[in-house]
Scaffold this active site. Structure first.
Site, PDB file in Angstrom:
ATOM      1  CE  LYS A  28      38.072  13.795 -12.204  1.00 32.12           C
ATOM      2  NZ  LYS A  28      36.367  14.475 -12.223  1.00 32.12           N
ATOM      3  CD  GLU A  59      21.244  17.047 -10.157  1.00 29.00           C
ATOM      4  OE1 GLU A  59      21.077  17.699 -11.125  1.00 29.00           O
ATOM      5  OE2 GLU A  59      22.308  16.013  -9.467  1.00 29.00           O
ATOM      6  NE  ARG A 113      20.854  22.175 -10.521  1.00 31.73           N
ATOM      7  CZ  ARG A 113      22.104  22.547 -11.612  1.00 31.73           C
ATOM      8  NH1 ARG A 113      22.417  22.285 -12.317  1.00 31.73           N
ATOM      9  NH2 ARG A 113      22.945  23.786 -10.561  1.00 31.73           N
TER      10      ARG A 113
HETATM   11  C1  LIG Z   1      24.154  19.300  -9.842  1.00 35.49           C
HETATM   12  C2  LIG Z   1      24.720  19.000  -9.263  1.00 35.49           C
HETATM   13  N1  LIG Z   1      25.117  17.475  -9.614  1.00 35.49           N
HETATM   14  C3  LIG Z   1      25.553  16.889  -8.359  1.00 35.49           C
HETATM   15  C4  LIG Z   1      26.954  17.726  -8.435  1.00 35.49           C
HETATM   16  C5  LIG Z   1      28.000  16.987  -8.149  1.00 35.49           C
HETATM   17  N2  LIG Z   1      29.313  16.679  -9.426  1.00 35.49           N
HETATM   18  C6  LIG Z   1      30.334  17.648  -8.665  1.00 35.49           C
HETATM   19  S1  LIG Z   1      31.602  17.267 -10.034  1.00 35.49           S
HETATM   20  C7  LIG Z   1      30.388  16.296 -10.306  1.00 35.49           C
HETATM   21  C8  LIG Z   1      31.732  16.206 -12.157  1.00 35.49           C
HETATM   22  C9  LIG Z   1      31.898  16.817 -12.891  1.00 35.49           C
HETATM   23  O1  LIG Z   1      32.240  16.339 -13.871  1.00 35.49           O
HETATM   24  P1  LIG Z   1      33.195  17.150 -14.853  1.00 35.49           P
HETATM   25  O2  LIG Z   1      32.256  18.825 -15.031  1.00 35.49           O
HETATM   26  O3  LIG Z   1      33.243  16.469 -15.752  1.00 35.49           O
HETATM   27  O4  LIG Z   1      34.815  17.864 -14.287  1.00 35.49           O
HETATM   28  P2  LIG Z   1      35.883  16.715 -14.368  1.00 35.49           P
HETATM   29  O5  LIG Z   1      35.391  17.065 -12.022  1.00 35.49           O
HETATM   30  O6  LIG Z   1      35.883  15.896 -14.345  1.00 35.49           O
HETATM   31  O7  LIG Z   1      36.416  17.790 -14.383  1.00 35.49           O
HETATM   32  C10 LIG Z   1      29.599  15.800 -10.408  1.00 35.49           C
HETATM   33  C11 LIG Z   1      28.296  15.065 -10.550  1.00 35.49           C
HETATM   34  C12 LIG Z   1      27.307  19.047  -8.358  1.00 35.49           C
HETATM   35  N3  LIG Z   1      28.271  19.426  -7.784  1.00 35.49           N
HETATM   36  N4  LIG Z   1      26.167  19.448  -8.547  1.00 35.49           N
END
Ligand SMILES: Cc1ncc(C[n+]2csc(CCOP(=O)(O)OP(=O)(O)O)c2C)c(N)n1
Length: 617
Positions: free
Chosen positions: A281, A366, A394
């Protein structure tokens, strides 16, 4: 001339050789950095996925093949090479390009996303429709290891493994959600990554096992007899295989040749495949490599120093929440705090530092977070669930069935209530009042400033049932230190011509609006309704008194909210006219919050004009 200058469609990628593709990857990183440092946006995830996106577009045929980006915050490279370069000029601004995939924006975006962990279900839907229609294309979903912590993803995997439809799931594993990924799955993926050496050759497996202390000899003896068992124990990737997907990986997500090669090999596989790709990342920019959480979503910043350009405007609600709760927990050992993968956004990381044993980051889960809190509350704990308004959507059933039905004392600290700005329609907290108000047993509070938020957190411990405290993104205006009972509405100002009843920080707009009207000789009173539910009707009747015109103002959907509560209380008061103001019956797009507020005529000037007109009618 840069290679990127000639890339207007995925077709152009296919004409490049390996060397040119590698050069393009560098140019794309430079472009992203320059562009996002100017507009703000999701930087780290996009820097990490450059090679993978190029390889996908090199091998597959978008839009014939369908590419679904989970969450969608990492779709910038995809947007860039599907003809949307100009869109980066106004990324996430009002009228500009969205930061998430949008069907309305491009044929290359087959589905809108924004909330996490939906991509596998979407892909399953697309693949099933394809098979019913007897079409032939591939469906590819790209899901991060963070997003793979959510229950929805497992519900989909369960279905995918059963149906055995042709589809490709790419696991983009960077060992990060927004912050460090947590949980058993994260450990499991770690194991797979480090177990790579066992999987290289069969001879290698035998050699390695014989060297393993205690169990090595035993395993070597059994190797030939029980290959299936050995494979399971030494290649933990089989969690996906056990669910019926062919597991391939782990693959280096920054090696274009390797990526293209493996994608070509799995391209036409007729069954579901899970390709495990390991990426870094924030790749290619030292500041984001070292602090990917800070560069996950960021405002404009100085490229040379990595420092944010805009200084944060004062204390935020999230900061007040985090420091107040950590302080309360010093003296109350029953307080526990829960976040669903948002420790920094909600501010709960501070609580984690102060009280690590009473702090839980459950991953992007959630629903689990809410029922987990219910379990804790039923055992005498005082759980505080810190969650953004739109993500709480959710966990609606859990909120009703597991918390409110049993009247358990869970405190929901609902951050980002109201408009959030550039993340747009998937992230605005427009609906929490609408969906919370009908739930019995639930108390709802809405602080107009940081001081009230602090008081509410403290007073929530006196309640015997659940409470929701909603507060917005951004700075919390300190108005005055009113020590009165927070359950009572607060008279901010008395007036003669109309009474504005507001909730939370809509009170700030009410005050500004009333100042404008004052200059036009219209005298408005303001009542800040700190407790939205339950409302003591007598308080409303006595506040309304002799006013004949009422304006309700809230930062939430006007359809069902504080205003509709007031309407039903005053429904028999024939001589009173009511104007309800809040968010319109529409999904509100992305943009600077101040621009959005103007676009829906909720800025103080527009409000003043409308109220003036209303009083004339
Ligand atoms: C239901 C929900 N909860 C929380 C989020 C906030 N959120 C956006 S991206 C993310 C992390 C995602 O991690 P990953 O899938 O590993 O993607 P990366 O950014 O590391 O590539 C979170 C918690 C969201 N978009 N949707």
């Amino acid at each position: 001339m840069k290679i990127l200058d000639n890339i207007n469609s995925p077709k152009a990628i296919k004409e490049l050789n390996n060397e040119q593709l590698s050069k393009l990857a560098i140019e794309i990183r430079e472009f992203l950095l320059e562009s996002i440092s100017r507009t703000g946006g999701h930087l780290a995830s996009n820097l990490g996925i450059v090679e993978l996106t190029l390889a996908i577009h090199y091998v597959f045929e978008s839009p014939r093949d369908k590419i679904i980006w989970d969450v969608g915050h990492q779709s910038y490279v995809h947007k860039l090479i599907t003809g949307r370069r100009e869109g980066f000029e106004n990324l996430r601004q009002l009228g500009g390009m969205s930061g998430f995939p949008k069907r309305a924006e491009s044929l290359h975006d087959p589905f809108d996303t924004g909330h996490s962990s939906t991509s596998l279900s979407v892909a399953m839907g697309l693949a099933s429709a394809r098979d019913l229609d007897k079409y032939d294309f591939q469906v590819i979903s790209i899901i991060g290891d963070g997003s793979l912590t959510a229950g929805m993803a497992y519900e989909a995997l369960n279905h995918i493994g059963h149906e055995q439809k042709k589809m490709l799931v790419i696991l983009n594993d960077n060992n990060m959600a927004i912050s460090k990924n947590t949980g058993a799955l994260s450990k499991h993926l770690n194991k797979i990554r480090t177990a790579q050496r066992y999987t290289k050759t069969k001879a290698g497996i035998k050699n390695t096992t014989s060297k393993m202390p205690f169990i090595g000899k035993f395993l070597t003896q059994k190797l030939d007899k029980a290959k299936g068992t050995i494979k399971y124990m030494l290649v933990p990737g089989t969690i996906f295989e056990e669910m019926g997907l062919k597991y391939i990986g782990p693959v280096n997500g920054h090696n274009l040749e390797e990526l293209i090669d493996v994608l070509k090999r799995v391209k036409d596989f007729e069954k579901p495949v899970l390709l495990h790709v390991v990426t870094k990342k924030g790749k290619g920019y030292s500041f984001s490599e070292n602090h990917p959480e800070k560069f996950h979503g960021i405002g404009p910043f100085d490229m040379n120093t990595g420092k944010a350009k805009a200084s944060s405007k004062g204390l935020s609600y999230s900061k007040v929440f985090s420091s107040s709760l950590a302080e309360l927990a010093d003296n109350n050992k029953s307080i526990v705090a829960i976040t669903a993968a948002m420790p920094d956004g909600t501010g709960l990381s501070l609580f984690g530092l102060a009280h690590p044993d009473r702090y839980f980051d459950v991953g992007i889960a959630e629903q689990h977070a809410v029922t987990f809190a219910a379990g804790l509350a039923s055992s005498g704990k005082r759980p505080f669930v810190a969650m953004y308004s739109s993500f709480l959507q959710r966990a609606y059933d859990q909120l009703i069935h597991d918390v409110c039905l049993q009247n358990l004392p869970v405190a929901f600290c609902i951050d980002r209530a109201g408009l959030v700005g550039s993340d747009g329609e998937t992230h605005h907290g427009s609906f929490d009042l609408s969906f919370l108000l009908p739930i019995p047993n639930l108390t709802i509070w809405s602080p107009k400033d940081g001081y009230e938020l602090k008081r509410m957190l403290c007073r929530s411990l006196e309640l015997e049932g659940p409470v929701a405290i909603r507060y917005p993104r951004g700075s919390c205006n300190e108005i005055n230190c009113d020590e009165t009972e927070i359950k009572l509405p607060e008279t901010i100002k008395r007036g003669n011509d109309c009474l504005i009843i507001s909730e939370g920080n809509a009170t700030i707009s009410a005050i500004e609006c009333s100042n404008i009207l004052g200059k036009r000789n219209i005298d408005c009173g303001i009542l800040s309704l700190r407790q939205i539910k339950p409302i003591d009707e007598n308080n409303i009747f006595s506040a309304v008194g002799a006013y004949r015109a009422i304006v309700t103002l809230e930062n939430g959907s006007v359809n069902t909210g504080m205003g509709t509560q007031i309407n039903s209380i005053l429904k028999n008061s024939d001589s009173i006219r009511i104007l309800n103001k809040g968010y319109p019956d529409a999904f509100i797009t992305h943009g600077e919050t101040s621009d959005l507020i103007k676009s829906i005529s909720l800025d103080p000037e527009s409000l003043a004009n409308e109220i003036e007109q209303f009083l004339k009618e």
